[in-house]
Design a protein around this motif. Structure first.
Motif, PDB file in Angstrom:
ATOM      1  N   LYS A   1       7.953  14.374  -4.319  1.00 23.24           N
ATOM      2  CA  LYS A   1       8.848  14.916  -3.298  1.00 23.24           C
ATOM      3  C   LYS A   1       9.184  13.536  -2.623  1.00 23.24           C
ATOM      4  CE  LYS A   1       9.639  17.698   0.781  1.00 23.24           C
ATOM      5  NZ  LYS A   1       8.714  18.702   1.619  1.00 23.24           N
ATOM      6  N   ASP A   2       8.490  12.559  -2.366  1.00 22.96           N
ATOM      7  CA  ASP A   2       8.699  11.407  -1.383  1.00 22.96           C
ATOM      8  C   ASP A   2       9.617  10.722  -2.145  1.00 22.96           C
ATOM      9  OD1 ASP A   2       7.067  11.923   0.647  1.00 22.96           O
ATOM     10  OD2 ASP A   2       5.185  10.995  -0.164  1.00 22.96           O
ATOM     11  N   LEU A   3       9.387  10.452  -3.703  1.00 24.53           N
ATOM     12  CA  LEU A   3      10.259   9.597  -4.516  1.00 24.53           C
ATOM     13  C   LEU A   3      11.845  10.254  -4.859  1.00 24.53           C
ATOM     14  CD1 LEU A   3       7.491   8.745  -7.356  1.00 24.53           C
ATOM     15  CD2 LEU A   3       8.707   7.168  -5.342  1.00 24.53           C
TER      16      LEU A   3
ATOM     17  N   LYS B   1       3.637   2.948   5.802  1.00 18.36           N
ATOM     18  CA  LYS B   1       4.337   3.692   4.700  1.00 18.36           C
ATOM     19  C   LYS B   1       5.790   3.548   4.671  1.00 18.36           C
ATOM     20  CE  LYS B   1       4.320   8.331   1.956  1.00 18.36           C
ATOM     21  NZ  LYS B   1       3.780   9.510   2.049  1.00 18.36           N
ATOM     22  N   GLU B   2       6.365   3.538   5.925  1.00 15.49           N
ATOM     23  CA  GLU B   2       7.872   3.038   6.173  1.00 15.49           C
ATOM     24  C   GLU B   2       8.308   1.886   5.637  1.00 15.49           C
ATOM     25  OE1 GLU B   2      11.828   4.134   6.886  1.00 15.49           O
ATOM     26  OE2 GLU B   2       9.788   5.618   7.182  1.00 15.49           O
TER      27      GLU B   2
ATOM     28  N   HIS C   1      -3.985   1.991   1.239  1.00 13.47           N
ATOM     29  CA  HIS C   1      -3.520   2.652   0.187  1.00 13.47           C
ATOM     30  C   HIS C   1      -2.328   3.276   0.708  1.00 13.47           C
ATOM     31  CE1 HIS C   1      -6.676   0.957  -2.325  1.00 13.47           C
ATOM     32  NE2 HIS C   1      -7.260   1.662  -1.874  1.00 13.47           N
ATOM     33  N   TYR C   2      -1.105   3.471   0.227  1.00 12.25           N
ATOM     34  CA  TYR C   2      -0.115   4.320   0.523  1.00 12.25           C
ATOM     35  C   TYR C   2       0.369   5.216  -0.676  1.00 12.25           C
ATOM     36  CZ  TYR C   2       0.163   1.786   4.791  1.00 12.25           C
ATOM     37  OH  TYR C   2      -0.200   1.142   6.006  1.00 12.25           O
ATOM     38  N   HIS C   3       0.397   6.547  -0.362  1.00 16.19           N
ATOM     39  CA  HIS C   3       0.696   7.459  -1.546  1.00 16.19           C
ATOM     40  C   HIS C   3       2.225   8.104  -1.578  1.00 16.19           C
ATOM     41  CE1 HIS C   3       0.497  10.273  -5.011  1.00 16.19           C
ATOM     42  NE2 HIS C   3       0.866  11.232  -4.050  1.00 16.19           N
TER      43      HIS C   3
ATOM     44  N   ILE D   1       0.699   2.673  -3.813  1.00 15.54           N
ATOM     45  CA  ILE D   1       0.997   1.329  -3.440  1.00 15.54           C
ATOM     46  C   ILE D   1      -0.208   0.624  -2.533  1.00 15.54           C
ATOM     47  CG2 ILE D   1       2.388  -0.437  -2.374  1.00 15.54           C
ATOM     48  CD1 ILE D   1       4.756   1.528  -3.115  1.00 15.54           C
ATOM     49  N   THR D   2      -0.844  -0.344  -2.734  1.00  9.49           N
ATOM     50  CA  THR D   2      -1.819  -0.741  -1.809  1.00  9.49           C
ATOM     51  C   THR D   2      -1.433  -2.339  -1.353  1.00  9.49           C
ATOM     52  OG1 THR D   2      -3.562  -0.136  -3.532  1.00  9.49           O
ATOM     53  CG2 THR D   2      -4.328  -1.783  -1.871  1.00  9.49           C
TER      54      THR D   2
END
Length: 291
Positions: free
Chosen positions: A280-282, A239-240, A274-276, A266-267
């Motif tokens: 908040k992350d965005l 994810k990083e 898969h990474y969601h 993102i895949t």
């Protein structure tokens, strides 16, 4: 445990690599849900790239691109000197067999194209070498690449055998190369042995296919095993890493993802993980970008 064994003829005339990549290709099939022809094509590419990477030293990485213009599309693989390999095929759904024998077909669905090898030595200046595809069967294309691009006469056998449900039963292969000390007599003897060698599919079907491959390659000639190293399907995505990719996007695009899409999914192409990224992350990424 999957492995690659490096060996050399006692007289120093030839060296050979033999591989058991069954679990590696099984993992690739499971991750990409490939059908029969796509499984075999992807598996052969992964095995070929493990051989290419095993020829390198240090922290090198090798990207192998089989660029075809037929049903498979492109097959991309990345391998390193620690036995890790990952890869994907653009069209995982090719499932074509000969009606009479049930043999899985590969070459006709690769089409015309190129065998591209990109070697990254960690210096920031990767080296690229390309040869044309001569059959689309991948093993023959690999042998042609080694002979033409690396100027090393080579014989290669790669294959993936499937069970009645088209799941990977066994996968592996070999590479045999003449060394500078090989005499004309040595070369002739090995050429005849390779020409009379049982089919790679038959050797892989043996109870101990590693020994069967070595016996078929060396015959009565003495040889010694130089090393045995483990290999595996391993993707280094995280994810990083994808967060860093998102940081490279324009701020307006990130805001649109947050406000309109309420997140991002993102895949990874190489392993289908898969990474969601939540709103908040965005928001954090947008703030990091502003700083």
């Amino acid at each position: 445990m999957d492995k690659i064994i490096k060996s050399i003829a006692t007289n120093g005339a030839f060296r050979a690599y033999v591989l058991d990549c069954t679990e590696t290709v099984k993992t690739a099939q499971e991750k990409h849900q490939t059908l029969s022809s796509s499984t075999v094509a992807l598996g052969r590419t992964l095995i070929a790239n493990l051989i290419l990477a095993a020829n390198q030293k240090g922290e090198s990485k090798v990207t192998l691109k089989i660029i075809g213009n037929s049903s498979f599309g492109h097959i991309i693989s990345v391998a390193d000197t620690h036995g890790n390999v990952k890869g994907y095929i653009q069209n995982p759904g090719v499932d074509i067999k000969k009606t009479a024998t049930g043999e899985v077909l590969v070459g006709p669905f690769m089409g015309q194209g190129h065998f591209v090898v990109i070697t990254d030595y960690g210096t920031g200046k990767p080296y690229t070498s390309t040869t044309p595809l001569i059959s689309g069967e991948i093993g023959e294309d690999f042998a042609y690449y080694l002979t033409e691009s690396e100027q090393t006469p080579s014989a290669v056998g790669l294959n993936v055998l499937l069970d009645e449900e088209d799941k990977v039963k066994v996968a592996g292969g070999f590479m045999l190369q003449a060394l500078p000390g090989a005499s004309e007599e040595d070369i002739k003897r090995y050429e005849e042995r390779i020409q009379n060698m049982p089919a790679i599919s038959r050797l892989l079907a043996s109870d101990n296919h590693i020994d069967a491959l070595l016996d078929a390659i060396y015959g009565e000639d003495d040889y010694k095993r130089l090393s045995e190293e483990s290999v595996r399907f391993h993707c280094d995505c995280s994810k990083e890493r994808f967060k860093l990719a998102l940081l490279s996007l324009a701020k307006d695009d990130l805001i649109a993802m947050k406000d309109e899409d309420h997140g991002a999914e993102i895949t990874c192409q190489f392993c289908n993980e898969h990474y969601h990224f939540s709103e908040k992350d965005l928001e954090e990424i947008i703030n990091d970008k502003a700083e």
